[in-house]
Design a protein around this motif. Structure first.
Motif, PDB file in Angstrom:
ATOM      1  N   ALA A  87       0.828  -1.200   0.000  1.00  0.00           N
ATOM      2  CA  ALA A  87       0.000   0.000   0.000  1.00  0.00           C
ATOM      3  C   ALA A  87       0.868   1.258   0.000  1.00  0.00           C
ATOM      4  O   ALA A  87       2.042   1.219   0.391  1.00  0.00           O
ATOM      5  CB  ALA A  87      -0.913  -0.011   1.219  1.00  0.00           C
ATOM      6  N   PRO A  88       0.315   2.389  -0.415  1.00  0.00           N
ATOM      7  CA  PRO A  88       1.056   3.652  -0.320  1.00  0.00           C
ATOM      8  C   PRO A  88       1.453   3.942   1.118  1.00  0.00           C
ATOM      9  O   PRO A  88       0.674   3.705   2.058  1.00  0.00           O
ATOM     10  CB  PRO A  88       0.047   4.697  -0.829  1.00  0.00           C
ATOM     11  N   SER A  89       2.654   4.429   1.300  1.00  0.00           N
ATOM     12  CA  SER A  89       3.216   4.742   2.620  1.00  0.00           C
ATOM     13  C   SER A  89       3.335   3.515   3.511  1.00  0.00           C
ATOM     14  O   SER A  89       3.438   3.627   4.736  1.00  0.00           O
ATOM     15  CB  SER A  89       2.411   5.834   3.328  1.00  0.00           C
ATOM     16  N   THR A 487      -3.924  16.532   2.575  1.00  0.00           N
ATOM     17  CA  THR A 487      -5.083  16.115   1.787  1.00  0.00           C
ATOM     18  C   THR A 487      -5.200  14.603   1.705  1.00  0.00           C
ATOM     19  O   THR A 487      -6.300  14.050   1.817  1.00  0.00           O
ATOM     20  CB  THR A 487      -4.999  16.699   0.367  1.00  0.00           C
ATOM     21  N   ASN A 488      -4.090  13.922   1.522  1.00  0.00           N
ATOM     22  CA  ASN A 488      -4.106  12.498   1.192  1.00  0.00           C
ATOM     23  C   ASN A 488      -3.702  11.573   2.321  1.00  0.00           C
ATOM     24  O   ASN A 488      -3.852  10.353   2.195  1.00  0.00           O
ATOM     25  CB  ASN A 488      -3.173  12.239   0.005  1.00  0.00           C
ATOM     26  N   GLY A 489      -3.178  12.111   3.424  1.00  0.00           N
ATOM     27  CA  GLY A 489      -2.580  11.251   4.426  1.00  0.00           C
ATOM     28  C   GLY A 489      -1.254  10.714   3.918  1.00  0.00           C
ATOM     29  O   GLY A 489      -0.736  11.142   2.884  1.00  0.00           O
ATOM     30  N   GLY A 490      -0.689   9.778   4.642  1.00  0.00           N
ATOM     31  CA  GLY A 490       0.556   9.164   4.183  1.00  0.00           C
ATOM     32  C   GLY A 490       1.785   9.860   4.708  1.00  0.00           C
ATOM     33  O   GLY A 490       1.726  10.916   5.346  1.00  0.00           O
ATOM     34  N   PHE A 491       2.948   9.261   4.400  1.00  0.00           N
ATOM     35  CA  PHE A 491       4.213   9.674   5.000  1.00  0.00           C
ATOM     36  C   PHE A 491       5.297  10.020   3.985  1.00  0.00           C
ATOM     37  O   PHE A 491       6.458  10.177   4.366  1.00  0.00           O
ATOM     38  CB  PHE A 491       4.735   8.542   5.902  1.00  0.00           C
TER      39      PHE A 491
END
Length: 522
Positions: A87-89, A487-491
């Protein structure tokens, strides 16, 4: 005579820079979070997180803690780093680098599979070992060595310490929870140091956003009990004195004692730009540390830092300025380029057309949790331009190649060359923002070769094209907000990438990229 004068100016300039004091933060810009540092003699080595990107865990070298050069990656082989469909991040979380008895160790977590592990090497710029896994949960692991023993520390339900066999990773003692922090959420990123007979346990709390902070506790025994510093947190920008600071989210740090005896801390932070959104990701910052005998450490006097750090430094050792651009005449891509997840290397070539990077179109798109035909480099500056020259070959309708400002599968801006139904070529601009997939512009061009350009500033990404490399025509602009972590969350942070993709099952299309020019702008 003019040449002699010029040479003298250069020489005097070098001496001046070597004696200079002060520096600018961040010391490593762009998406380089969760820094960890170690010293060997007067050499410093630093690693940062890499998440879903391959190769994993970039390695930097410095002689002064300020001027850093990327020298490679710790995880360069699929056997070390399994990222398929992560998954992303996800993927690789916070690493720690340590040096012990002639060997470098990098310990980290693959949250997408495998858990905690470490690799080792005698040459941090070279290849690292296969992973050695440790059956202790949590993330953000670190290693600590003392008197022939090796300790493994991670966070789970609390900061947990166990003794391990460093050759096998086998736990020799059960993990013991030694501290839960000061009450902030997500106590994590533990690092252990010993000074003046005290064990100092440094962690981060508050989450890696605006409430981030670093706290510390100490004990006379490695297994505790640990008493917190009455002046915690020792680093944070959550308070009023830093509410307008251009650096925010400071935390997740690592101490190092320099070869002159001074102490320093590297840590992450981010630089908000448009309406407090940030798109560069979390970057690596540096601050001096005062650490008196039997005392608690104090970071930069009051636990805050600035862009312009007017403090005494180590003698500065300037390095060669980074080469942001390439004409793809090398045998392999440089250390600044990354793939999404484990790449299908048959889709990439630097030899089929000398002086070009050939990307073969794949049915995997940028919208998927997979490995599209994509290579990207981090956006390192708020103001920049990136330009590429490409041709699209053996293309049919729905084949494309181009450039992207990429944050995640749900957030990327793409400018690309594709073939129309009528057999002609067109430049298209597309915005992917969550469920919205918007075609902003389509312009026919007279041929299969075009220059594409993206420019970034504090508020917008702007897109251009040119058929001759001289006159660039404006297509559209859009706010940076939609590629931000807020906006998107994540790291992670934005990468400027080159890619090729197709909806055709048996496509033979490929893009030849003849150059990539990235320029910081004032």
């Amino acid at each position: 005579m003019k040449r002699i004068i010029t040479l003298l100016i250069i020489v005097l300039g070098c001496y001046h820079s070597a004696d200079a004091q002060g520096y600018k933060n961040p010391v490593i810009s762009g998406f380089h979070p969760d820094p960890s540092v170690c010293r060997v003699g007067d050499d410093y080595y630093l690693v940062t997180s890499s998440f879903e990107y391959f190769p994993g865990v970039p390695v930097f070298h410095s002689k002064d803690l300020i001027n850093w050069t990327k020298i490679g990656h710790c995880l360069t082989r699929p056997s070390q780093l399994k990222l398929a469909k992560c998954a992303p991040s996800a993927g690789i979380y916070a690493p720690t680098i340590r040096y012990h008895e002639g060997r470098f160790y990098m310990v980290t977590t693959n949250v997408s599979g495998g858990g905690n592990f470490y690799v080792h090497t005698d040459n941090p710029a070279g290849e690292w070992s296969e992973p050695v896994f440790v059956e202790q949960g949590g993330i953000d692991p670190t290693l600590y060595f003392e008197e022939g023993k090796s300790y493994f520390i991670s966070n789970g339900k609390g900061i947990t310490i166990s003794e391990i066999d460093i050759k096998t990773g086998k736990k020799l003692t059960e993990g013991k929870i030694v501290w839960n922090g000061t009450g902030g959420r997500y106590p994590e990123s533990p690092h252990l140091y010993k000074k003046d007979g005290w064990y100092y346990l440094l962690i981060s709390e508050g989450g890696t956003e605006y409430g981030h902070k670093m706290t510390i506790a100490r004990s006379r025994s490695i297994y505790g009990p640990y008493d917190p510093n009455p002046s915690n947190p020792i680093l944070t920008h959550i308070n009023e004195n830093a509410q307008s600071n251009p650096i925010q989210g400071t935390g997740h740090g690592d101490f190092v004692q320099a070869h002159d005896g001074s102490w320093w801390v590297v840590f992450l932070g981010f630089r908000p730009q448009s309406l407090l959104h940030h798109v560069l990701g979390r970057e690596t910052f540096l601050a001096p540390l005062r650490w008196d005998v039997n005392a608690w450490p104090v970071i930069n006097g009051n636990g805050t830092v600035d862009i312009d750090m007017n403090v005494p430094t180590l003698p500065l050792k300037p390095v060669r300025p980074p080469d942001y651009s390439t004409n793809f005449d090398e045998n392999k891509l440089g250390v600044n380029w990354n793939y999404l997840r484990n790449p299908f290397m048959e889709n990439y070539s630097l030899t089929e057309k000398k002086g070009s990077l050939r990307l073969k179109a794949s049915q995997v798109s940028l919208d998927e949790h997979d490995s599209p035909t994509f290579v990207g480099r981090r956006q390192e500056h708020i103001n920049f331009s990136a330009t590429t020259l490409l041709s699209l070959n053996e293309a049919k309708e729905d084949d494309r190649a181009g450039m992207t400002a990429y944050y995640s599968p749900q957030a990327h801006y793409d400018i690309f060359l594709e073939k129309s139904k009528n057999g002609k070529y067109k430049v298209s601009l597309n915005y992917k923002m969550g469920v919205l997939n918007h075609v902003a512009q389509e312009v026919e061009i007279p041929g299969d070769r075009v220059y594409l350009q993206v420019k970034g500033d504090r508020d917008f990404y702007s897109f251009y094209y040119s058929v001759d490399g001289k006159e660039f025509k404006f297509l559209d602009k859009i706010n940076v907000w939609y590629l931000s972590s807020e906006t998107n969350g994540g790291f992670t942070g934005v990468l400027i990438g080159l890619y090729a993709q197709s909806k055709n099952k048996n496509t033979k299309a490929y893009g030849d990229f003849d150059e990539f020019i990235y320029k910081p702008a004032l």
